[in-house]
Design a protein around this motif. Structure first.
Motif, PDB file in Angstrom:
ATOM      1  N   LEU A  37     -29.538   5.278 -61.761  1.00 19.48           N
ATOM      2  CA  LEU A  37     -28.015   5.990 -62.070  1.00 19.48           C
ATOM      3  C   LEU A  37     -28.093   5.350 -60.615  1.00 19.48           C
ATOM      4  O   LEU A  37     -28.259   6.263 -59.819  1.00 19.48           O
ATOM      5  N   PRO A  38     -26.714   5.133 -60.238  1.00 16.29           N
ATOM      6  CA  PRO A  38     -26.357   4.842 -58.578  1.00 16.29           C
ATOM      7  C   PRO A  38     -25.448   5.900 -58.324  1.00 16.29           C
ATOM      8  O   PRO A  38     -25.503   6.201 -57.017  1.00 16.29           O
ATOM      9  N   HIS A  39     -24.946   7.248 -59.190  1.00 17.52           N
ATOM     10  CA  HIS A  39     -24.813   7.890 -58.160  1.00 17.52           C
ATOM     11  C   HIS A  39     -25.634   9.160 -57.454  1.00 17.52           C
ATOM     12  O   HIS A  39     -25.423  10.035 -56.943  1.00 17.52           O
ATOM     13  N   PHE A  40     -26.921   8.909 -58.479  1.00 14.03           N
ATOM     14  CA  PHE A  40     -28.072  10.211 -57.661  1.00 14.03           C
ATOM     15  C   PHE A  40     -28.399   9.861 -56.173  1.00 14.03           C
ATOM     16  O   PHE A  40     -28.729   8.963 -56.148  1.00 14.03           O
ATOM     17  N   PRO A  41     -28.557  10.898 -55.965  1.00 19.97           N
ATOM     18  CA  PRO A  41     -28.893  10.822 -54.405  1.00 19.97           C
ATOM     19  C   PRO A  41     -30.369  10.986 -54.103  1.00 19.97           C
ATOM     20  O   PRO A  41     -31.144  11.118 -54.976  1.00 19.97           O
ATOM     21  N   ALA A  42     -30.035   9.973 -52.978  1.00 18.05           N
ATOM     22  CA  ALA A  42     -31.236   9.347 -52.247  1.00 18.05           C
ATOM     23  C   ALA A  42     -32.208  10.540 -51.260  1.00 18.05           C
ATOM     24  O   ALA A  42     -31.955  11.665 -50.970  1.00 18.05           O
ATOM     25  N   ASP A  43     -33.284   9.903 -51.212  1.00 14.40           N
ATOM     26  CA  ASP A  43     -34.643  11.360 -50.596  1.00 14.40           C
ATOM     27  C   ASP A  43     -34.133  11.335 -49.645  1.00 14.40           C
ATOM     28  O   ASP A  43     -34.528  10.227 -49.073  1.00 14.40           O
ATOM     29  N   GLU A  44     -33.727  12.198 -48.139  1.00 13.81           N
ATOM     30  CA  GLU A  44     -33.420  12.220 -46.889  1.00 13.81           C
ATOM     31  C   GLU A  44     -34.934  12.086 -46.567  1.00 13.81           C
ATOM     32  O   GLU A  44     -34.963  11.505 -45.857  1.00 13.81           O
ATOM     33  N   TYR A  45     -36.183  12.418 -46.911  1.00 13.07           N
ATOM     34  CA  TYR A  45     -37.305  12.008 -46.200  1.00 13.07           C
ATOM     35  C   TYR A  45     -38.391  11.516 -47.203  1.00 13.07           C
ATOM     36  O   TYR A  45     -39.483  11.631 -46.393  1.00 13.07           O
ATOM     37  N   GLY A  46     -37.335  10.512 -47.629  1.00 12.72           N
ATOM     38  CA  GLY A  46     -38.206   8.878 -47.662  1.00 12.72           C
ATOM     39  C   GLY A  46     -38.990   8.376 -49.397  1.00 12.72           C
ATOM     40  O   GLY A  46     -38.948   7.422 -49.177  1.00 12.72           O
ATOM     41  N   PHE A  47     -39.333   9.494 -50.204  1.00 14.28           N
ATOM     42  CA  PHE A  47     -39.599   8.826 -51.190  1.00 14.28           C
ATOM     43  C   PHE A  47     -37.964   7.769 -51.729  1.00 14.28           C
ATOM     44  O   PHE A  47     -37.219   7.605 -51.931  1.00 14.28           O
ATOM     45  N   THR A  48     -38.615   6.412 -52.020  1.00 16.97           N
ATOM     46  CA  THR A  48     -38.283   5.293 -53.164  1.00 16.97           C
ATOM     47  C   THR A  48     -37.865   6.133 -54.159  1.00 16.97           C
ATOM     48  O   THR A  48     -38.867   6.641 -54.881  1.00 16.97           O
ATOM     49  N   LYS A  49     -37.127   5.188 -54.805  1.00 18.61           N
ATOM     50  CA  LYS A  49     -37.324   4.942 -56.497  1.00 18.61           C
ATOM     51  C   LYS A  49     -38.327   5.295 -57.288  1.00 18.61           C
ATOM     52  O   LYS A  49     -38.623   6.030 -57.816  1.00 18.61           O
ATOM     53  N   GLU A  50     -39.382   4.231 -56.812  1.00 22.54           N
ATOM     54  CA  GLU A  50     -40.204   4.344 -56.907  1.00 22.54           C
ATOM     55  C   GLU A  50     -41.394   5.022 -57.177  1.00 22.54           C
ATOM     56  O   GLU A  50     -42.506   5.133 -57.497  1.00 22.54           O
ATOM     57  N   ASP A  51     -41.313   6.015 -55.774  1.00 25.93           N
ATOM     58  CA  ASP A  51     -42.086   7.064 -55.005  1.00 25.93           C
ATOM     59  C   ASP A  51     -41.711   8.120 -56.657  1.00 25.93           C
ATOM     60  O   ASP A  51     -42.306   9.079 -56.785  1.00 25.93           O
ATOM     61  N   ARG A  52     -40.319   8.145 -56.896  1.00 21.72           N
ATOM     62  CA  ARG A  52     -39.850   9.342 -57.601  1.00 21.72           C
ATOM     63  C   ARG A  52     -39.712   8.769 -59.256  1.00 21.72           C
ATOM     64  O   ARG A  52     -41.099   9.729 -59.551  1.00 21.72           O
ATOM     65  N   PHE A  53     -40.433   7.463 -59.952  1.00 18.85           N
ATOM     66  CA  PHE A  53     -40.928   7.744 -60.734  1.00 18.85           C
ATOM     67  C   PHE A  53     -42.479   7.909 -61.384  1.00 18.85           C
ATOM     68  O   PHE A  53     -43.252   8.191 -61.457  1.00 18.85           O
ATOM     69  N   LYS A  54     -43.186   7.299 -59.946  1.00 25.01           N
ATOM     70  CA  LYS A  54     -44.601   7.736 -59.335  1.00 25.01           C
ATOM     71  C   LYS A  54     -44.616   8.582 -59.812  1.00 25.01           C
ATOM     72  O   LYS A  54     -46.137   9.729 -60.391  1.00 25.01           O
ATOM     73  N   TRP A  55     -43.885   9.614 -58.667  1.00 21.71           N
ATOM     74  CA  TRP A  55     -44.497  11.473 -59.101  1.00 21.71           C
ATOM     75  C   TRP A  55     -44.022  12.106 -60.736  1.00 21.71           C
ATOM     76  O   TRP A  55     -44.687  13.585 -60.512  1.00 21.71           O
ATOM     77  N   ALA A  56     -42.466  11.605 -60.596  1.00 20.86           N
ATOM     78  CA  ALA A  56     -42.482  12.624 -61.817  1.00 20.86           C
ATOM     79  C   ALA A  56     -42.969  12.418 -63.257  1.00 20.86           C
ATOM     80  O   ALA A  56     -43.398  12.676 -63.740  1.00 20.86           O
ATOM     81  N   GLU A  57     -43.298  11.337 -63.775  1.00 25.12           N
ATOM     82  CA  GLU A  57     -44.111  10.660 -64.350  1.00 25.12           C
ATOM     83  C   GLU A  57     -45.396  11.919 -64.753  1.00 25.12           C
ATOM     84  O   GLU A  57     -44.876  12.669 -65.366  1.00 25.12           O
TER      85      GLU A  57
END
Length: 226
Positions: A37-57
């Motif tokens: 979603l375009p409104h979802f906040p970015a991680d100020e400590y460096g997680f990319t969207k791909e990182d979030r997918f990787k670790w959320a799974e």
């Protein structure tokens, strides 16, 4: 059918619909949509969207599988540091207990509703059974609208509105401040407050849809059968 049994059906109906919403939110579909979603906040400590997918799974999968906490405790970043600290791991164990307990309640609720439906079909109680479902649908509409208003107000007007609800909810299931973390902790970086605001909103939408289907669909069905 005795009135108390019909009202039991009404009471179980919201539990069944809330359980359905919970199970949907525990699938990869929800966090996949959420992170995109375009409104979802970015991680100020460096997680990319791909990182979030990787670790959320694995984090979400842990909540519904039979693995022990080593399933998450063994996860490491590329530099060898653990994905989650001890406080986070302890909380995830608590969350798993709550989630799996809730899913067991959901399964039991479905079994009871199906059993009563079969008995009702044999004894000619189906009109009363359907009336109980319809009433439960209306109760679910009321609960879903309330939850949706809380989540929506927290997003659009004042975050403190949702935070008050969020804190109250956690005080029921978790001890003390065990569910509070630093913004730099992995759990917050993966699942910031906006994630939970949207989760509550989608739970409300799913439950509202189910409640409306029962409240209005069964009403129309009853009229058609006359």
């Amino acid at each position: 059918m005795k009135p108390i049994l019909s009202h039991l059906i009404s009471l179980l109906t919201p539990l069944a619909l809330i359980g359905l919403a919970l199970r949907i939110l525990l699938t990869p579909l929800f966090y996949t949509v959420e992170y995109n979603l375009p409104h979802f906040p970015a991680d100020e400590y460096g997680f990319t969207k791909e990182d979030r997918f990787k670790w959320a799974e694995p984090s979400v999968k842990y909540l519904v599988n039979n693995a022990d906490i080593s399933y998450l405790g063994d996860l490491q970043f590329e530099d060898g540091s653990p994905l989650y600290n001890e406080r986070e791991l302890s909380h995830m164990e608590d969350v798993k207990d709550v989630v799996q307990g809730s899913l067991r309640v959901w399964h039991i609720t479905l079994v009871i509703l199906i059993f009563i439906a079969l008995v009702s079909a044999q004894k000619g109680w189906l009109p009363e059974y359907l009336d109980g479902l319809r009433r439960g649908g209306w109760w679910m509409i009321g609960l879903a609208v309330t939850l949706g208003l809380i989540a929506g107000a927290g997003i659009l007007f004042n975050p403190d509105i949702f935070w008050a609800f969020f804190s109250w909810f956690h005080s029921i299931f978790f001890e003390g401040d065990s569910w509070l973390f630093h913004y730099s902790d992995t759990l917050i970086r993966l699942f910031p407050i906006r994630f939970w605001q949207d989760a509550a909103l989608w739970a409300a939408v799913i439950s509202l849809g189910g409640g409306a289907g029962l409240a209005f669909g069964l009403k129309r069905l009853g009229r058609t059968s006359l």
